[in-house]
Design a protein around this motif. Structure first.
Motif, PDB file in Angstrom:
ATOM      1  N   UNK A  41       0.825  -1.203   0.000  1.00  0.00           N
ATOM      2  CA  UNK A  41       0.000   0.000   0.000  1.00  0.00           C
ATOM      3  C   UNK A  41       0.863   1.258   0.000  1.00  0.00           C
ATOM      4  N   UNK A  42       1.923   1.246   0.835  1.00  0.00           N
ATOM      5  CA  UNK A  42       2.819   2.406   0.890  1.00  0.00           C
ATOM      6  C   UNK A  42       3.442   2.649  -0.477  1.00  0.00           C
ATOM      7  N   UNK A  43       3.871   1.560  -1.093  1.00  0.00           N
ATOM      8  CA  UNK A  43       4.540   1.659  -2.377  1.00  0.00           C
ATOM      9  C   UNK A  43       3.589   2.166  -3.470  1.00  0.00           C
ATOM     10  N   UNK A  93       0.826   3.857  -3.127  1.00  0.00           N
ATOM     11  CA  UNK A  93       0.422   5.245  -2.904  1.00  0.00           C
ATOM     12  C   UNK A  93       1.571   6.231  -3.094  1.00  0.00           C
ATOM     13  N   UNK A  94       2.799   5.801  -2.783  1.00  0.00           N
ATOM     14  CA  UNK A  94       3.952   6.679  -3.019  1.00  0.00           C
ATOM     15  C   UNK A  94       4.077   6.970  -4.513  1.00  0.00           C
ATOM     16  N   UNK A  95       3.935   5.909  -5.305  1.00  0.00           N
ATOM     17  CA  UNK A  95       4.063   6.065  -6.759  1.00  0.00           C
ATOM     18  C   UNK A  95       2.898   6.894  -7.323  1.00  0.00           C
ATOM     19  N   UNK A 141      -4.228   9.150  -4.187  1.00  0.00           N
ATOM     20  CA  UNK A 141      -3.854   7.951  -3.424  1.00  0.00           C
ATOM     21  C   UNK A 141      -5.089   7.083  -3.195  1.00  0.00           C
TER      22      UNK A 141
END
Lengths: 251, 450
Positions: A100-102, A104-106, A114
């Motif tokens: 999820x972090x990855x 949304x970061x992208x 996001x």
């Protein structure tokens, strides 16, 4: 379009890539083959921007963007995705949290909205199902205790979620049995599209039965020694890499 | 013939004695002969020992005598307004947000107006401010305060006894299970540099069960010298979780001692996380007095700049068949220094002891330093004891993997640091508390992780 011109790269002060040229048009799938030590994995790492792979000469552009000027994060945002030969195990980071972090970061860096947690989970479940991945597995720490096949399927899941435009698959077939290979290949094939290019790095022709490339390049001593259509892979299967500095026996 | 030798004292060493002389008549319990004697003996112990320095083995890496140049006067309570904003600034949102019986100690004084005294009493606990309890100490308190142990050779403990002003005394009567944690909030104040000497005395009787969180934060005092002791007696079949969170201002000197004794078939889990203070020394003494008990002592410290954090554990297996586990994670950046000393003593008849200790350090800079000293003193022959220590740098391959998935470098580093300390945080049983603590490393790094 990926354009690699006269690429030279060192690892630990030793030159591995020695003037590599390669053009990969948008929407095509090219295979990179070659004997051990010819520079296949080095090319993959150089494209993704690993620190200790030092580019000494040449250029790499992706749709006109100078990839060499970007850090690994920047390249991921620009659409580059490397599916690792040996995916890293990270105890303490839950796979789901990482995904999820990855994603949304992208998305954030690409100027997209996001994904909310429920939206993300919906997408994740759907894509995981296609790859025959049990969602329970994604609650475990990243790649920790995953089998070889699970790790590779997890790589393809990440690739699917991050929606890259340039996929580099480094020996994705290594360590896979025939069933796992089929699942992974189906996952990759599902991502083939006119907007997406793929570089499939493999030692063996076997993978190319499932992911049929538009073109095949043979690397030898840090350069492209020969290029051809899919039939080149078949030919190598019979003759081996002897003429490219590899072992004489069939691969 | 007088054989006493005139001992050389540093300025700070003398100032502690002066502090006592000046405050002697006004300290809580000064009119009570028991308390007055207790303090007198303690200051005599201190006068004999002086401040600990590097030639004392247990203080080899933390030279308190060299560190302390001046001693600040005891804090004078100002009774300023402290609301949610002040608490959140001092401790972070997550720690303040969770539901607990709150006891707030400011400037060395229990603030009953900010504390849930009556709710805690309604729940069945006996709670009094230390200052009040010292005026007419009940028998159980006298008994606890008179016990020997580290009082005899620990100058920091002796100073605490001589000068203690604030804190709480808490008794959990037999069989009491508290429905939510007790949160002891220790704050400085505002204004001039000061010393704060606090003591909490907790007696958890047979079969009790509770979670006790102590947090230490800053409201903005110029400089704080803190000496904080918590004594806790755990009765048979009791289960106590004891957690400490220290994020005081970076000028602070923080001297903390936990002293726990454990009865039979009981469980005591201690967890400490430190991100604050310039110099901190966290001593935890745990002694087993009853068979079949266990303790898990764990924690993490995250330090940068010129911060110095010393964790010193002493676990005494005095009886057979007890289990101790120690796990600490140390993260150091810049010129920070981390110290871990873990002593396990197994008495001759403490057979079937099972003691294990592990400490892992992650060094984020070339100039950070980590020192680890395990000490096993085993006098029994049928025991399992082990210790391990590792120290290493950030794994660049893992970092590259995360970055190649689009995570910015700072976020990727934070994720790996969080993963590194995470193993220790797993030791917090209470899920709400574990959640509240999960953001500590991200908070330390100044990034927000999902």
């Amino acid at each position: 379009m990926l354009e690699i011109r006269n690429l030279h790269a060192n690892v630990d002060g030793r030159e591995i890539l020695k003037g590599l040229d390669l053009t990969l048009p948008t929407g095509e799938v090219h295979a990179i083959m070659g004997p051990n030590g010819s520079g296949k994995s080095t090319l993959a790492y150089v494209l993704a921007g690993k620190d200790d792979y030092e580019v000494t000469e040449g250029s790499v552009t992706w749709n006109g963007v100078d990839l060499l000027a970007l850090d690994p994060t920047g390249r991921a945002v620009a659409g580059v995705f490397l599916a690792f030969q040996y995916p890293m195990e990270i105890p303490g980071v839950a796979t789901m949290t990482f995904l999820r972090s990855s994603v949304n970061a992208v998305r954030k860096a690409r100027g997209q909205e996001e994904l909310s947690t429920p939206d993300f989970l919906r997408v994740l479940k759907e894509k995981a199902k296609d790859l025959n991945i049990d969602v329970e597995m994604l609650r475990r720490p990243l790649n920790v205790g995953f089998s070889g096949g699970e790790k590779k399927r997890n790589e393809i899941l990440q690739m699917t979620l991050l929606e890259p435009s340039l996929c580099v698959l480094d020996e994705t077939d290594s360590g896979l049995d025939i069933d796992a290979l089929r699942v992974v290949a189906d996952g990759v094939n599902a991502l083939r599209s006119p907007e997406r290019s793929m570089l499939v790095i493999t030692h063996y022709q076997r993978l190319l039965d499932y992911i049929v490339p538009d073109r095949v390049h043979v690397l030898s001593d840090g350069r492209v020694a020969r290029s051809g259509g899919p039939e080149l892979a078949m030919e190598l299967e019979k003759s081996g890499y002897a003429e490219f500095g590899g072992e004489a026996t069939a691969a | 013939m007088d054989l006493s030798v005139q001992q050389f004292r540093t300025k700070a060493e003398q100032e502690f004695l002066d502090l006592y002389t000046k405050a002697e008549k006004t300290l809580p319990g000064s009119k009570n002969p028991f308390v007055a004697d207790l303090r007198k003996n303690a200051i005599a112990t201190y006068a004999r020992l002086g401040l600990p320095h590097r030639r004392i083995e247990a203080w080899k890496y933390t030279d308190l005598r060299a560190h302390l140049e001046d001693v600040y006067p005891l804090a004078t309570p100002h009774r300023g307004t402290i609301g949610t904003n002040e608490l959140e600034a001092a401790l972070g949102k997550a720690i303040v947000a969770f539901s607990a019986y709150r006891l707030v100690i400011v400037e060395g004084e229990l603030r009953e107006d900010l504390s849930d005294m009556s709710a805690l009493k309604d729940a069945g606990a006996e709670i009094t401010s230390l200052a009040q309890a010292l005026e007419t100490p009940p028998a159980w308190l006298k008994e606890t305060l008179s016990k020997a142990g580290p009082r005899e050779d620990d100058a920091v403990f002796a100073l605490n006894t001589a000068l203690m002003t604030g804190g709480v005394t808490l008794r959990l009567p037999k069989g009491l299970t508290l429905d939510k944690p007790i949160h002891l909030i220790h704050l400085d104040g505002t204004g001039d540099p000061a010393s704060m000497v606090t003591r909490n005395v907790i007696v958890a009787e047979e079969g009790t069960s509770a979670t006790i969180l102590e947090s230490y934060g800053s409201l903005g005092m110029k400089e704080l010298q803190r000496n904080a002791v918590t004594e806790i007696e755990i009765g048979d079949k009791a289960a106590i979780h004891h957690i400490k969170f220290q994020r005081e201002a970076v000028e602070t000197t923080h001297l903390g001692i936990w002293l726990a004794t454990i009865g039979a078939d009981a469980r005591y889990d201690a967890f400490q996380v430190s991100t604050g203070a310039l110099l901190s020394r966290n001593q935890i003494y745990v002694g087993f007095d009853g068979e079949g008990s266990s303790t898990e002592i764990s924690g993490a410290c995250l330090m940068r700049g010129r911060q110095h954090c010393d964790t010193t554990l002493i676990v005494e297996h005095r009886v057979p068949a007890c289990v101790s586990r120690e796990l600490f994670k140390v993260v150091l950046d810049d010129h920070a220094r981390g110290i871990f000393q873990g002593k396990v003593i197994v008495a001759p008849d403490a057979q079937k002891t099972d003691g294990k200790q592990m400490v892992n350090a992650l060094l984020l800079s070339e100039t950070a330093e980590f020192d680890s000293k395990p000490e096993l003193e085993i006098f029994a022959d049928d025991v399992v004891c082990g210790h391990g220590a590792t120290s290493g740098q950030m794994n660049e391959d893992l970092l590259f993997y995360l970055e190649s998935r689009g995570l910015p470098e700072a976020e990727a580093r934070a994720m790996l640091i969080q993963a590194f300390v995470g193993e220790a945080f797993e030791c917090i049983d209470n899920e709400t508390l574990r959640e509240a603590f999960s953001g500590v490393s991200a908070d330390w790094l100044g990034v927000s992780l999902e």
